[in-house]
Design an enzyme around this catalytic site. Structure first.
Site, PDB file in Angstrom:
ATOM      1  N   GLY A 178       1.090  -2.013   3.968  1.00  0.00           N
ATOM      2  CA  GLY A 178       1.643  -0.664   3.885  1.00  0.00           C
ATOM      3  C   GLY A 178       2.797  -0.488   4.833  1.00  0.00           C
ATOM      4  N   SER A 179       2.491  -0.325   6.127  1.00  0.00           N
ATOM      5  CA  SER A 179       3.567  -0.052   7.078  1.00  0.00           C
ATOM      6  C   SER A 179       4.556  -1.205   7.172  1.00  0.00           C
ATOM      7  CB  SER A 179       3.004   0.319   8.450  1.00  0.00           C
ATOM      8  OG  SER A 179       1.871  -0.434   8.761  1.00  0.00           O
ATOM      9  N   MET A 199     -11.829  -5.805   4.453  1.00  0.00           N
ATOM     10  CA  MET A 199     -11.033  -4.867   5.256  1.00  0.00           C
ATOM     11  C   MET A 199     -10.779  -5.481   6.630  1.00  0.00           C
ATOM     12  SD  MET A 199     -10.295  -2.239   3.411  1.00  0.00           S
ATOM     13  CE  MET A 199      -9.422  -1.406   4.742  1.00  0.00           C
ATOM     14  N   ASP A 233      -6.761  -6.284   3.767  1.00  0.00           N
ATOM     15  CA  ASP A 233      -6.118  -4.961   3.793  1.00  0.00           C
ATOM     16  C   ASP A 233      -6.258  -4.366   5.188  1.00  0.00           C
ATOM     17  OD1 ASP A 233      -5.185  -2.419   3.269  1.00  0.00           O
ATOM     18  OD2 ASP A 233      -6.835  -1.859   1.927  1.00  0.00           O
ATOM     19  N   GLY A 234      -5.104  -4.121   5.818  1.00  0.00           N
ATOM     20  CA  GLY A 234      -5.091  -3.490   7.131  1.00  0.00           C
ATOM     21  C   GLY A 234      -4.391  -4.349   8.159  1.00  0.00           C
ATOM     22  N   GLY A 235      -3.241  -3.870   8.632  1.00  0.00           N
ATOM     23  CA  GLY A 235      -2.529  -4.580   9.689  1.00  0.00           C
ATOM     24  C   GLY A 235      -1.881  -5.879   9.252  1.00  0.00           C
ATOM     25  N   GLY A 272      -9.323   4.082   6.179  1.00  0.00           N
ATOM     26  CA  GLY A 272      -9.030   5.498   6.408  1.00  0.00           C
ATOM     27  C   GLY A 272      -7.568   5.796   6.687  1.00  0.00           C
ATOM     28  N   PHE A 273      -6.909   4.883   7.379  1.00  0.00           N
ATOM     29  CA  PHE A 273      -5.534   5.171   7.785  1.00  0.00           C
ATOM     30  C   PHE A 273      -4.663   3.915   7.760  1.00  0.00           C
ATOM     31  CE2 PHE A 273      -8.432   8.141   9.740  1.00  0.00           C
ATOM     32  CZ  PHE A 273      -7.850   9.373   9.429  1.00  0.00           C
ATOM     33  N   GLY A 274      -3.394   4.113   7.470  1.00  0.00           N
ATOM     34  CA  GLY A 274      -2.431   3.025   7.559  1.00  0.00           C
ATOM     35  C   GLY A 274      -2.004   2.843   9.005  1.00  0.00           C
ATOM     36  N   GLY A 275      -1.305   1.746   9.270  1.00  0.00           N
ATOM     37  CA  GLY A 275      -0.680   1.554  10.573  1.00  0.00           C
ATOM     38  C   GLY A 275      -1.612   1.139  11.699  1.00  0.00           C
ATOM     39  N   MET A 317      -8.865   8.229  -1.212  1.00  0.00           N
ATOM     40  CA  MET A 317      -9.820   8.628  -0.151  1.00  0.00           C
ATOM     41  C   MET A 317     -10.317  10.030  -0.437  1.00  0.00           C
ATOM     42  SD  MET A 317      -7.798   7.300   3.211  1.00  0.00           S
ATOM     43  CE  MET A 317      -6.904   5.741   3.232  1.00  0.00           C
ATOM     44  N   HIS A 376      -0.838  -1.231  -4.475  1.00  0.00           N
ATOM     45  CA  HIS A 376      -2.148  -0.892  -3.905  1.00  0.00           C
ATOM     46  C   HIS A 376      -2.217   0.620  -3.686  1.00  0.00           C
ATOM     47  CE1 HIS A 376      -5.797  -1.895  -1.566  1.00  0.00           C
ATOM     48  NE2 HIS A 376      -5.427  -0.921  -0.744  1.00  0.00           N
ATOM     49  N   MET A 431     -11.904   4.491  -1.704  1.00  0.00           N
ATOM     50  CA  MET A 431     -12.666   4.719  -0.468  1.00  0.00           C
ATOM     51  C   MET A 431     -13.333   6.074  -0.643  1.00  0.00           C
ATOM     52  SD  MET A 431      -9.794   3.231   2.117  1.00  0.00           S
ATOM     53  CE  MET A 431      -8.555   3.338   0.828  1.00  0.00           C
ATOM     54  N   SER A 434       0.854  -1.194   0.000  1.00  0.00           N
ATOM     55  CA  SER A 434       0.000   0.000   0.000  1.00  0.00           C
ATOM     56  C   SER A 434       0.883   1.235   0.000  1.00  0.00           C
ATOM     57  CB  SER A 434      -0.888   0.024   1.243  1.00  0.00           C
ATOM     58  OG  SER A 434      -1.403   1.337   1.403  1.00  0.00           O
ATOM     59  N   HIS A 482      -7.827   1.128  -4.786  1.00  0.00           N
ATOM     60  CA  HIS A 482      -8.838   0.928  -3.735  1.00  0.00           C
ATOM     61  C   HIS A 482      -9.556   2.249  -3.501  1.00  0.00           C
ATOM     62  CE1 HIS A 482      -9.516  -0.110   0.836  1.00  0.00           C
ATOM     63  NE2 HIS A 482     -10.650  -0.021   0.159  1.00  0.00           N
ATOM     64  N   ASP A 509      -4.413   3.715  -2.475  1.00  0.00           N
ATOM     65  CA  ASP A 509      -5.566   4.065  -1.642  1.00  0.00           C
ATOM     66  C   ASP A 509      -6.083   5.455  -1.987  1.00  0.00           C
ATOM     67  OD1 ASP A 509      -5.955   1.796   0.170  1.00  0.00           O
ATOM     68  OD2 ASP A 509      -3.922   2.243   0.849  1.00  0.00           O
TER      69      ASP A 509
HETATM   70  C1  DX5 Z   1      -6.541   1.713   4.992  1.00  0.00           C
HETATM   71  C2  DX5 Z   1      -5.997   1.369   3.627  1.00  0.00           C
HETATM   72  C3  DX5 Z   1      -4.892   0.420   3.662  1.00  0.00           C
HETATM   73  C4  DX5 Z   1      -3.690   0.852   4.465  1.00  0.00           C
HETATM   74  C5  DX5 Z   1      -2.986  -0.373   4.987  1.00  0.00           C
HETATM   75  O1  DX5 Z   1      -7.728   2.374   4.875  1.00  0.00           O
HETATM   76  O2  DX5 Z   1      -7.024   0.843   2.805  1.00  0.00           O
HETATM   77  O3  DX5 Z   1      -4.510   0.018   2.349  1.00  0.00           O
HETATM   78  O4  DX5 Z   1      -2.785   1.639   3.758  1.00  0.00           O
HETATM   79  O5  DX5 Z   1      -1.938   0.020   5.783  1.00  0.00           O
HETATM   80  P1  DX5 Z   1      -1.238  -0.977   6.824  1.00  0.00           P
HETATM   81  O6  DX5 Z   1      -0.709  -2.125   6.050  1.00  0.00           O
HETATM   82  O7  DX5 Z   1      -0.184  -0.117   7.426  1.00  0.00           O
HETATM   83  O8  DX5 Z   1      -2.304  -1.377   7.820  1.00  0.00           O
HETATM   84 ZN    ZN Z   2      -6.406  -0.096   0.895  1.00  0.00          ZN
END
Ligand code: DX5
Ligand code: ZN
Length: 221
Positions: free
Chosen positions: A197-198, A137, A175-177, A142-145, A37, A33, A68, A8, A66, A35
């Site tokens: 992502g992170s 999801m 997607d996420g964590g 909304g946010f990474g990490g 938003m 990927h 959102m 991501s 993706h 994102d």
């Molecule tokens: C969150 C995004 C994800 C996000 C994942 O809304 O859709 O793609 O970037 O980030 P990590 O892998 O850090 O959870």
């Molecule tokens: Zn995503």
């Protein structure tokens, strides 16, 4: 199903996105990927189709976009023109699901539908035969990490079970964590496309991290 790792770019160096895209491809990413938003569907703003178009020449691997956003139908043509290969939109958005899927497919991209954590697996069942992928999801979008939600795994299992029952070879993305700690559980539940992502951008060696996520998923999937 083939395992794919889709970093991501929400966690990349935004001042050098072109280089980051090229670097991820060199590091062995299967997809990128992206994102998108709108500050309305989710409480965060990222980027739009003009930036995706500007990035297209920097990598040849598929762009996994993706959305959102509240009204994906309105923007699908722009993302098709920008070079998106897979376009994921949310079932909770305001756009008509069948029409949006048909528009993505008519434009030559792979249509995918995403579910927020509170939306049940059954919500996508009526559309499964028209989709290339379902995105479950594993955090609130909304946010990474954020931290992976293990309670989403039964949802992955239910979608994989239904797809298998109907002989539909669709990708299931999480997607996420996603990290070395969580990827195996997600693969065991039936996911085969992993957004990270992170985990990837925070690693000292991104290529090693991508390879490690892939092998942990392969052992389980
Ligand atoms: C969150 C995004 C994800 C996000 C994942 O809304 O859709 O793609 O970037 O980030 P990590 O892998 O850090 O959870
Ligand atoms: Zn995503």
């Amino acid at each position: 199903m083939k395992i794919k790792i889709s970093p991501s770019i929400l966690s990349c160096d935004f001042a050098h996105m072109g280089e980051e895209f090229a670097r991820m491809q060199k590091c062995g990413a299967d997809w990128l990927h992206i994102d998108v938003m709108d500050g309305h569907f989710v409480p965060n703003l990222t980027l739009g189709a003009p930036i995706v178009k500007a990035l297209r020449p920097h990598a040849s691997i598929p762009f996994d976009v993706h959305l959102m956003i509240s009204n994906p139908l309105q923007y699908v043509p722009d993302f098709l023109k920008a070079g998106a290969d897979i376009i994921t939109f949310h079932i909770e958005s305001d756009s008509p699901v069948e029409e949006t899927i048909a528009l993505i497919r008519a434009g030559g991209a792979v249509p995918a539908l995403s579910l927020k954590p509170k939306t049940p697996a059954e919500a996508v069942f009526p559309y499964l035969d028209r989709l290339g992928m379902v995105l479950v999801m594993t955090v609130e979008p909304g946010f990474g990490g954020q931290s992976f939600m293990p309670e989403m795994l039964p949802k992955v299992e239910a979608i994989r079970r239904e797809a298998d029952r109907r002989n539909l070879p669709i990708d299931i993305q999480v997607d996420g964590g996603i990290s070395e700690k969580t990827v195996a559980a997600a693969a065991g539940a039936g996911a085969n496309v992993f957004v990270a992502g992170s985990a990837v951008f925070g690693a000292t060696d991104a290529a090693q991290m991508i390879a490690s996520l892939r092998s942990l998923a392969q052992k389980e999937g």
